[in-house]
Design an enzyme around this catalytic site. Structure first.
Site, PDB file in Angstrom:
ATOM      1  N   HIS A 311       6.252   1.043  -1.981  1.00 17.77           N
ATOM      2  CA  HIS A 311       6.017   0.594  -3.369  1.00 17.77           C
ATOM      3  C   HIS A 311       5.561  -0.868  -3.303  1.00 17.77           C
ATOM      4  O   HIS A 311       4.549  -1.167  -2.680  1.00 17.77           O
ATOM      5  CB  HIS A 311       7.322   0.813  -4.143  1.00 17.77           C
ATOM      6  N   HIS A 350      -2.229   6.416  -3.546  1.00 18.14           N
ATOM      7  CA  HIS A 350      -1.408   6.253  -4.748  1.00 18.14           C
ATOM      8  C   HIS A 350      -1.025   7.627  -5.273  1.00 18.14           C
ATOM      9  O   HIS A 350      -1.824   8.559  -5.175  1.00 18.14           O
ATOM     10  CB  HIS A 350      -2.200   5.487  -5.826  1.00 18.14           C
ATOM     11  N   ASP A 406      -1.972  -3.280  -4.067  1.00 20.94           N
ATOM     12  CA  ASP A 406      -1.395  -4.129  -3.028  1.00 20.94           C
ATOM     13  C   ASP A 406      -2.404  -4.547  -1.960  1.00 20.94           C
ATOM     14  O   ASP A 406      -2.113  -5.421  -1.154  1.00 20.94           O
ATOM     15  CB  ASP A 406      -0.232  -3.389  -2.352  1.00 20.94           C
TER      16      ASP A 406
HETATM   17  N1  ACO Z   1      -2.853   6.048   4.714  1.00 18.75           N
HETATM   18  C1  ACO Z   1      -3.120   7.237   5.311  1.00 18.75           C
HETATM   19  N2  ACO Z   1      -2.865   8.432   4.754  1.00 18.75           N
HETATM   20  C2  ACO Z   1      -2.330   8.406   3.534  1.00 18.75           C
HETATM   21  C3  ACO Z   1      -2.043   7.210   2.842  1.00 18.75           C
HETATM   22  C4  ACO Z   1      -2.328   5.999   3.483  1.00 18.75           C
HETATM   23  N3  ACO Z   1      -2.071   4.844   2.919  1.00 18.75           N
HETATM   24  N4  ACO Z   1      -1.514   7.518   1.663  1.00 18.75           N
HETATM   25  C5  ACO Z   1      -1.469   8.845   1.584  1.00 18.75           C
HETATM   26  N5  ACO Z   1      -1.950   9.391   2.719  1.00 18.75           N
HETATM   27  C6  ACO Z   1      -2.080  10.818   3.030  1.00 18.75           C
HETATM   28  C7  ACO Z   1      -0.750  11.378   3.496  1.00 18.75           C
HETATM   29  O1  ACO Z   1      -0.578  11.285   4.878  1.00 18.75           O
HETATM   30  C8  ACO Z   1      -0.836  12.808   3.021  1.00 18.75           C
HETATM   31  O2  ACO Z   1      -1.638  13.518   3.910  1.00 18.75           O
HETATM   32  P1  ACO Z   1      -1.348  15.072   4.229  1.00 18.75           P
HETATM   33  O3  ACO Z   1      -1.579  15.783   2.931  1.00 18.75           O
HETATM   34  O4  ACO Z   1      -2.331  15.412   5.292  1.00 18.75           O
HETATM   35  O5  ACO Z   1       0.067  15.148   4.688  1.00 18.75           O
HETATM   36  C9  ACO Z   1      -1.607  12.698   1.705  1.00 18.75           C
HETATM   37  O6  ACO Z   1      -2.393  11.508   1.829  1.00 18.75           O
HETATM   38  C10 ACO Z   1      -0.688  12.562   0.485  1.00 18.75           C
HETATM   39  O7  ACO Z   1       0.174  11.457   0.716  1.00 18.75           O
HETATM   40  P2  ACO Z   1       1.639  11.322   0.174  1.00 18.75           P
HETATM   41  O8  ACO Z   1       2.381  10.306   0.962  1.00 18.75           O
HETATM   42  O9  ACO Z   1       2.266  12.689   0.083  1.00 18.75           O
HETATM   43  O10 ACO Z   1       1.343  10.781  -1.276  1.00 18.75           O
HETATM   44  P3  ACO Z   1       2.422  10.238  -2.284  1.00 18.75           P
HETATM   45  O11 ACO Z   1       1.859  10.420  -3.611  1.00 18.75           O
HETATM   46  O12 ACO Z   1       3.752  10.828  -1.992  1.00 18.75           O
HETATM   47  O13 ACO Z   1       2.532   8.700  -1.879  1.00 18.75           O
HETATM   48  C11 ACO Z   1       2.028   6.433  -1.601  1.00 18.75           C
HETATM   49  C12 ACO Z   1       1.813   7.686  -2.454  1.00 18.75           C
HETATM   50  C13 ACO Z   1       3.515   6.261  -1.284  1.00 18.75           C
HETATM   51  C14 ACO Z   1       1.550   5.220  -2.354  1.00 18.75           C
HETATM   52  C15 ACO Z   1       1.215   6.610  -0.291  1.00 18.75           C
HETATM   53  O14 ACO Z   1      -0.158   6.695  -0.587  1.00 18.75           O
HETATM   54  C16 ACO Z   1       1.483   5.505   0.691  1.00 18.75           C
HETATM   55  O15 ACO Z   1       2.479   5.570   1.428  1.00 18.75           O
HETATM   56  N6  ACO Z   1       0.602   4.423   0.739  1.00 18.75           N
HETATM   57  C17 ACO Z   1       0.809   3.315   1.623  1.00 18.75           C
HETATM   58  C18 ACO Z   1       1.834   2.351   1.046  1.00 18.75           C
HETATM   59  C19 ACO Z   1       1.291   1.588  -0.159  1.00 18.75           C
HETATM   60  O16 ACO Z   1       0.208   1.037  -0.132  1.00 18.75           O
HETATM   61  N7  ACO Z   1       2.093   1.537  -1.204  1.00 18.75           N
HETATM   62  C20 ACO Z   1       1.759   0.845  -2.442  1.00 18.75           C
HETATM   63  C21 ACO Z   1       1.445   1.820  -3.518  1.00 18.75           C
HETATM   64  S1  ACO Z   1       0.957   0.998  -5.000  1.00 18.75           S
HETATM   65  C22 ACO Z   1       2.392   0.427  -5.626  1.00 18.75           C
HETATM   66  O17 ACO Z   1       3.434   0.976  -5.463  1.00 18.75           O
HETATM   67  C23 ACO Z   1       2.361  -0.788  -6.295  1.00 18.75           C
END
Ligand code: ACO
Length: 474
Positions: A311, A350, A406
Site C-alpha cells: 500500500h 493496482h 507511488d
Molecule cells: N509487478 C509485477 N506483477 C504484478 C504487479 C507488479 N507490481 N502487480 C500485480 N502483478 C501481477 C501479479 O503477479 C498477478 O499476476 P498473476 O495473475 O500471474 O498471478 C496479477 O498481476 C494480479 O496481481 P495481484 O497482486 O493479485 O493484484 P492485487 O489487486 O491483489 O494487488 C497491488 C494490487 C497490491 C497494488 C499489486 O499490484 C502490487 O503488489 N503492486 C506493487 C506494490 C505497489 O506498488 N503498491 C502500491 C499500490 S498504490 C497504493 O496503495 C497507494
C-alpha cells in the site's frame, strides 16, 4: 486565482498537459453499477481480498479503474490539482462542497490553530524516535493526541455509552441472511453526543466529530515534520501561521520556507493522495470507526494499514529500487532478473486501476520538472522512465499493469529534500482528510463491519489432553 497559483503557472500548465493526455487516451464514463444508489442487500461478485465487494454508498469519491478516472465530490482530480489547494480539497471532502472565501478562511484558521500539539510532541520526545519506524511514531502520536485533546478515557468524564448509541448491536441477527433493515443501523442520536457543560470546563473535546478531524489533519502533519527533525537530532520547529498546509509542512521538516514552486508541487501531491475510495487503509480506519471507537484510534489504524509495502509503503521501496538499478543501461537486465524471480515491481499495478493511474500521470511531469534541478534526481527520473517503458510493454500489455501513484511520488519527495523513510508518513499526512471524511460520512448511517469467512476446517475432532499430546510426540 490565488497568489501561489499566479506564481506557479508553469506547474498548472503541466497539470493541464497531463489532463489533455488523459482525455485523449481515456474516454471516461461512469460505470452505472458503481455510480447509482443501491438497495440493500446488494448483489456483487466478490473475489479474494474482498475484490468487488460493496462496503457502503458514498458521495465522497469515485475511481474509474478502467478509464483512469479519479473524482472527489464530483470534481475531476486534474481540475482540483490545477485550480485548488489542499485546504480547499479537505473542506470539500469533509463537507461535500467547495467553500466560500469566508468559510475557507475560517477553516484555515481552525487548521492553523490545530497545528500545535505540545504535549504530544513532549511525550513523543521521551521515546527513542530515531530508532523507531516513522509510521510507528506517527501512529503513536495519534494516540498521544487522543490523550492530549479528548476526554474519552478520563475517569468520571465519559458519558454512558448507551446514551449515545441508537441500537444495541447484539440485538442484530448476525447469523441470518443479510436484509439491511433500517432498524439494524446504529446511529448517533446527536452530532456531538458527548457534549456537556460539565465537560467543557476541562477544556477537553470529544474524540469524534469535525474538531477531531481538524486536529488530526493538522496534528499528523506536525508530528510527521517533528519526526524528520528528531531523526536528524534537531528540535521540532514551531509552525508558521502565515504558511499554507503544504508550505508549513516543508518548513517544519526542513527549517526553510519553500519556493512557490516547491510549495505548489507539495500541495498537488497532498491533493492527489487525499482520498481514493475504500482502499485498505481507508477501510481499516472505517472498520475501527464502525465499532464506535473514535477518530484517533481509527486514523491510527489507517496509518498502520498504509505502512505496508503493498500500500503506501511502496513509495519508499520505489526509490530504493531505482537507486539499486542505478543506471538506465541496467534497467533491462534488472527487470529481466526480477521477472524471473517473479518479484513484484514496486510502484506498479493496482487493485482498481487497469489503466494509467491519473495520479501518476500528474506526478510524472512534476517529477521530471523537479529532477532538472539536480543530477542525481535527473538520473533517477531517467531510470524510472526506462523502467516504466519495460513494464508497460510487457505487464501493461498482458495484465494491464501501469505505474501507480507511488511510482513517481518518491522522486518528487526526494527532489524536495525529504528523506525516503518519510515518504509514507507524508502519504498519511494527506490521506487523513480522506480517512476522516469517509468516517464522518459512514457514521451518519453506521453499521458495524462484520464479514464472514467460509469455514473450510474440520468438525467433530476429539479433544486430546495436553499430557496425551505430549506423550504422543515423544
Ligand atoms: N509487478 C509485477 N506483477 C504484478 C504487479 C507488479 N507490481 N502487480 C500485480 N502483478 C501481477 C501479479 O503477479 C498477478 O499476476 P498473476 O495473475 O500471474 O498471478 C496479477 O498481476 C494480479 O496481481 P495481484 O497482486 O493479485 O493484484 P492485487 O489487486 O491483489 O494487488 C497491488 C494490487 C497490491 C497494488 C499489486 O499490484 C502490487 O503488489 N503492486 C506493487 C506494490 C505497489 O506498488 N503498491 C502500491 C499500490 S498504490 C497504493 O496503495 C497507494
Amino acid at each position: 486565482m490565488s497568489e501561489l497559483h499566479k506564481k506557479t503557472k508553469e506547474i498548472t500548465e503541466l497539470v493541464f498537459k497531463s489532463s489533455r493526455k488523459a482525455r485523449e487516451e481515456t474516454n471516461a464514463e461512469p460505470e452505472p453499477h458503481l455510480t447509482q444508489p443501491i438497495t440493500w442487500p446488494v448483489e456483487c461478485v466478490v473475489g479474494p481480498g474482498l475484490e468487488g465487494a460493496i462496503a457502503c454508498e458514498s458521495k465522497i469519491g469515485y475511481v474509474n479503474g478502467l478509464k483512469g478516472w479519479l473524482i472527489y465530490r464530483g470534481y475531476d482530480i486534474f481540475d482540483l490539482c490545477a485550480y485548488s489547494t489542499y485546504e480547499e480539497v479537505s473542506y470539500l471532502l469533509l463537507y461535500g462542497y467547495l467553500p466560500t472565501a469566508v468559510q475557507l478562511k475560517a477553516f484555515k484558521k481552525n487548521l492553523i490553530q490545530c497545528r500545535n500539539v505540545p504535549n504530544t510532541l513532549r511525550l513523543l520526545m521521551s521515546f527513542s524516535i530515531e530508532e523507531m519506524n516513522p509510521m510507528a511514531v506517527l501512529r503513536l502520536g495519534t494516540n498521544l493526541m487522543r490523550q492530549e485533546f479528548t476526554y474519552i478515557d478520563r475517569d468520571g468524564l465519559v458519558p454512558k455509552r448507551g446514551k449515545v448509541i441508537g441500537t444495541d448491536e447484539d440485538s442484530i441477527p448476525m447469523e441470518t441472511v443479510p436484509r439491511g433493515e433500517e432498524h439494524a443501523i446504529y446511529e448517533f442520536k446527536d452530532s456531538d453526543p458527548f457534549k456537556s457543560k460539565e465537560l467543557s470546563k476541562f477544556d477537553l473535546e470529544p474524540a469524534i466529530g469535525y474538531k477531531s478531524c481538524y486536529r488530526l489533519i493538522s496534528g499528523v502533519a506536525t508530528i510527521a515534520a517533528a519526526i524528520v527533525r528528531i531523526r536528524q537530532q534537531k528540535f521540532p520547529i514551531d509552525s508558521d501561521p502565515e504558511l499554507s498546509h503544504a508550505a508549513n509542512l516543508i518548513y517544519m521538516m526542513t527549517g526553510k520556507q519553500p519556493t512557490p514552486e516547491e510549495e505548489r508541487i507539495m500541495d498537488i501531491a497532498l491533493i492527489l493522495h487525499a482520498d481514493h475510495g475504500i482502499n485498505a487503509s481507508t477501510f481499516a480506519a472505517m472498520v475501527v470507526a464502525s465499532t464506535l471507537s473514535d477518530m484517533y484510534f481509527s486514523v491510527g489504524s489507517g496509518i498502520a494499514a498504509l505502512n505496508g509495502p503493498l500500500h503506501g509503503g511502496a513509495n519508499e521501496q520505489v526509490l530504493h529500487m531505482l537507486r539499486e538499478i542505478g543506471e538506465v543501461s541496467n534497467v533491462k537486465s534488472w527487470y529481466k532478473k526480477s521477472r524471473k524471480k517473479k518479484q513484484k515491481i514496486m510502484g506498479f499495478g493496482h487493485r482498481v486501476y487497469k489503466a494509467y493511474d491519473p495520479r501518476a500521470r500528474i506526478l510524472r511531469p512534476l517529477a521530471k520538472h523537479l529532477a532538472k534541478r539536480n543530477k542525481e534526481s535527473g538520473r533517477l527520473f531517467q531510470v524510472a522512465k526506462a523502467l516504466e517503458k519495460e513494464v508497460i510493454s510487457t505487464l501493461g500489455v498482458k495484465k494491464r499493469i501501469f505505474p501507480n501513484v507511488d511510482f513517481y511520488s518518491g522522486i518528487v519527495y526526494d527532489s524536495l529534500g525529504i528523506p525516503p523513510e518519510i515518504f509514507t508518513p507524508i502519504f498519511a499526512v494527506s490521506r487523513v482528510s480522506g480517512w476522516t471524511s469517509r468516517i464522518m460520512e459512514y457514521l451518519e448511517k453506521n453499521r458495524i463491519f462484520r464479514p464472514r469467512a467460509i469455514y473450510i476446517g474440520q468438525f467433530n475432532k476429539k479433544y486430546v489432553s495436553l499430557e496425551e499430546r505430549t506423550n504422543k510426540t515423544r
